[in-house]
Design an enzyme around this catalytic site. Sequence first.
Site, PDB file in Angstrom:
ATOM      1  N   LYS A   1       0.839  -1.206   0.000  1.00 50.31           N
ATOM      2  CA  LYS A   1       0.000   0.000   0.000  1.00 50.31           C
ATOM      3  C   LYS A   1       0.872   1.253   0.000  1.00 50.31           C
ATOM      4  CE  LYS A   1      -3.851  -2.450   2.111  1.00 50.31           C
ATOM      5  NZ  LYS A   1      -4.629  -2.821   3.302  1.00 50.31           N
TER       6      LYS A   1
ATOM      7  N   GLN B   1      -5.018  -1.188   9.538  1.00 48.72           N
ATOM      8  CA  GLN B   1      -4.859  -2.542   8.990  1.00 48.72           C
ATOM      9  C   GLN B   1      -5.441  -3.571   9.963  1.00 48.72           C
ATOM     10  OE1 GLN B   1      -3.749  -3.204   5.887  1.00 48.72           O
ATOM     11  NE2 GLN B   1      -4.072  -5.380   6.152  1.00 48.72           N
TER      12      GLN B   1
ATOM     13  N   ASP C   1     -11.015   2.928   3.833  1.00 48.62           N
ATOM     14  CA  ASP C   1     -11.335   1.500   3.763  1.00 48.62           C
ATOM     15  C   ASP C   1     -12.841   1.290   3.615  1.00 48.62           C
ATOM     16  OD1 ASP C   1      -9.604  -0.671   3.684  1.00 48.62           O
ATOM     17  OD2 ASP C   1      -8.946  -0.368   5.753  1.00 48.62           O
TER      18      ASP C   1
HETATM   19  N1  GUN Z   1      -6.944  -6.851   6.210  1.00 49.17           N
HETATM   20  C1  GUN Z   1      -7.231  -7.649   5.158  1.00 49.17           C
HETATM   21  N2  GUN Z   1      -7.811  -6.923   4.185  1.00 49.17           N
HETATM   22  C2  GUN Z   1      -7.892  -5.655   4.621  1.00 49.17           C
HETATM   23  C3  GUN Z   1      -8.394  -4.445   4.061  1.00 49.17           C
HETATM   24  O1  GUN Z   1      -8.900  -4.380   2.938  1.00 49.17           O
HETATM   25  N3  GUN Z   1      -8.278  -3.342   4.838  1.00 49.17           N
HETATM   26  C4  GUN Z   1      -7.743  -3.390   6.084  1.00 49.17           C
HETATM   27  N4  GUN Z   1      -7.698  -2.261   6.775  1.00 49.17           N
HETATM   28  N5  GUN Z   1      -7.281  -4.481   6.631  1.00 49.17           N
HETATM   29  C5  GUN Z   1      -7.356  -5.611   5.897  1.00 49.17           C
END
Ligand code: GUN
Length: 279
Positions: free
Chosen positions: A53, A97, A120
């Site tokens: 990311k 996350q 998100d």
């Molecule tokens: N953990 C697994 N997929 C995601 C996601 O799309 N966003 C976040 N914040 N955590 C995750």
Amino acid sequence: MNAKLIDGKRIADDIIENCARRIDPLKSAGKTPGLAVIMVGENPASQVYVRNKVRACEKAGVYSEMHHMSADTDEKTLLKKIASLNEAEKIHGILLQLPLPTGIDNEKVLAAINPQKDVDGFHPFNIGRLCSGLPALWPCTPSGCMEMLRRTGIPVAGGRAVIIGRSNIVGKPMALMLINAGATVTVCNSQTVDLPAIAGEADILVAAVGRANFISAEMIKPGAVVLDVGINRTPDGLVGDVNFNEARTVAGHITPVPGGVGPMTVAMLISNTVQAAAG
Ligand code: GUN
């Protein structure tokens, strides 16, 4: 049949390039989009996702900050961090996350993020708007799946979609997006009776169960579009939830793992961050 591959990596690169172009006028106006990524603890998979990311931010020209907090961080400390990022002027997107260490109330901390910075799309405000089919920040993985369908020219309205997995991150928002797009949607889970028969009716099959090679050829309708959201680490390397070698002989279109849905999640995060900055 030999299924056509949906090249998520190529589509994601194109979206990120497009984001870079959208960022130029924002930068000229003194508003460089900024993303803060919070990671709590040392989950190895999360570390890989977060690195991807941050790298994508660099590629697109998005400013990013990494906030790595120790595994013993308590809820109050995390809420304080979120509050300070809610106030930070150069931050337009906050990504927390998941998963979080046990003892932290996920719903409480996710709801503490300013909905305008919730890139998100997990805040109840944004989920509510998605539910009503209104513009909002929408969850990245299902948005990425929808974008792959759109760019591949696959019709959604009127078709039957089956989602395997009912998570808040993928299954539920995926269902809402497909409903909004006019599909007839069924959401299955681990207790679903006669899953193969239901999956076998899908024109669009979304696999988000988190079990390596779970979807076999006989669960797929000939010619169906198969979107594989799974990322499973096995002794043979990264594999999806779909048995790719079997599925490609039956499906009409299929996403590979890696190089399918994964890069699209990252691209939609960048797109959401630019959207949040543009206001
Ligand atoms: N953990 C697994 N997929 C995601 C996601 O799309 N966003 C976040 N914040 N955590 C995750």
